[in-house]
Design a protein around this motif. Sequence first.
Motif, PDB file in Angstrom:
ATOM      1  N   PRO A  64     -50.779  91.066  -2.341  1.00 41.06           N
ATOM      2  CA  PRO A  64     -52.077  90.378  -2.249  1.00 41.06           C
ATOM      3  C   PRO A  64     -52.108  88.920  -2.732  1.00 41.06           C
ATOM      4  O   PRO A  64     -52.757  88.099  -2.101  1.00 41.06           O
ATOM      5  CB  PRO A  64     -52.995  91.271  -3.075  1.00 41.06           C
ATOM      6  N   ASN A  65     -51.413  88.586  -3.824  1.00 41.79           N
ATOM      7  CA  ASN A  65     -51.546  87.197  -4.291  1.00 41.79           C
ATOM      8  C   ASN A  65     -50.324  86.342  -3.996  1.00 41.79           C
ATOM      9  O   ASN A  65     -50.173  85.257  -4.544  1.00 41.79           O
ATOM     10  CB  ASN A  65     -51.863  87.181  -5.790  1.00 41.79           C
ATOM     11  N   ASP A  66     -49.458  86.805  -3.112  1.00 42.72           N
ATOM     12  CA  ASP A  66     -48.256  86.034  -2.769  1.00 42.72           C
ATOM     13  C   ASP A  66     -48.598  84.795  -1.944  1.00 42.72           C
ATOM     14  O   ASP A  66     -49.575  84.789  -1.192  1.00 42.72           O
ATOM     15  CB  ASP A  66     -47.298  86.888  -1.916  1.00 42.72           C
ATOM     16  N   ASP A  67     -47.722  83.794  -2.024  1.00 44.12           N
ATOM     17  CA  ASP A  67     -47.826  82.659  -1.095  1.00 44.12           C
ATOM     18  C   ASP A  67     -47.640  83.195   0.317  1.00 44.12           C
ATOM     19  O   ASP A  67     -46.802  84.078   0.538  1.00 44.12           O
ATOM     20  CB  ASP A  67     -46.683  81.652  -1.348  1.00 44.12           C
ATOM     21  N   LYS A 101     -58.185  94.650   0.025  1.00 40.50           N
ATOM     22  CA  LYS A 101     -59.471  93.917   0.016  1.00 40.50           C
ATOM     23  C   LYS A 101     -60.310  94.193   1.263  1.00 40.50           C
ATOM     24  O   LYS A 101     -61.489  93.876   1.291  1.00 40.50           O
ATOM     25  CB  LYS A 101     -59.209  92.416  -0.081  1.00 40.50           C
TER      26      LYS A 101
END
Length: 337
Positions: A64-67, A101
């Motif tokens: 989810p929060n990866d580049d 999400k």
Amino acid sequence: MKRIDSKQALNIWESDWTSLRSQSHEARCEHYPDGQASYVVMRIVSYTNVCVADCSYCAFYRRPNDDGAYVLSKEDIFSKIDGLLAVGGSVVAMEGGFNPKLKIEHYEDLFASVRKRYGDKIEIYGSTIVEVIFIAKSSRISLEEALIRLKEAGLRWIPGGGAEILTDAWRAKLSPKKYSVKDYIEGMRVAQKLGLGTTATMVIGFGETVADRIEHLEHIRRLQDETGGFASFLLWTYQPLNTPMGGSLTSNDDYLRSVALSRLYLDNIPVIRASFLTQYDKGPEALTAGAHDFDIPLEDQVTQLAGAKIEENVDRVLEWVKKSGITPQKRLPFSLK
Ligand code: SF4
């Protein structure tokens, strides 16, 4: 043709290729004329690459929060569908990862928007059953409710992706978070009973045995005996480039033999399809080894990032088919029973 059991299937696998190929070609010709094959032009749109399933064979996903993590806007999706329609395409598959999400409302809005904009000009092959199981869980609703809501939003088809190899041992190695064989089969059963169209698939080349492949085919055949809900079966090969699991590509001979065995084993599935997505210009060979239908895909990020080469020029693909002595016949998307 008389139904074969798993022991006979193993014996057939070990028989010589000329005999296996001619038996499967004969079986294929019971479904579609010799010297012809049907096709559609399609595109797989990966609406998000955010995924928490962590499949060991996947080079596509981002956490989810990866580049590089993305969710496509509706405008991006429409532009891809417009590009598909411009070259005579008729099927858009919309597949992504397990994105925590995105809840059910996101998918209802997406499928309803595509249906509203394009009507019946395009058929949507929506989320796979494993994605819908995930969406249902993360939206805190039942699988049945999720499927009913997606159907009401305009979705008609659940494609067979996410099956890989239907043995629990292989699922544990490949995608432990992607649900058990029982979950997969039960999910498909629920979708079929709700009147959604479905297709079946298998991916080979992970190192599984032929007995594992036959076990997979048996699960599909058994459900098909019960529901008659699978319109087609497609087999493709694991693409190992850039994946955590690595390994090497299985041979086209292995692919052809597996297509032939599938045609003989799945005597209750009318259409066996050839994968040009993974077999590229060798795709036409499967059309005389048991398959009689194929997709011409314009895009599939998941396999392309793992090494699959796609020919986007539809005429060039049709030339490959004609050169192999087969006349391609464009068809409409499968219709619901
Ligand atoms: S194959 Fe699909 S479900 Fe598995 S990690 Fe990749 S995107 Fe996620």
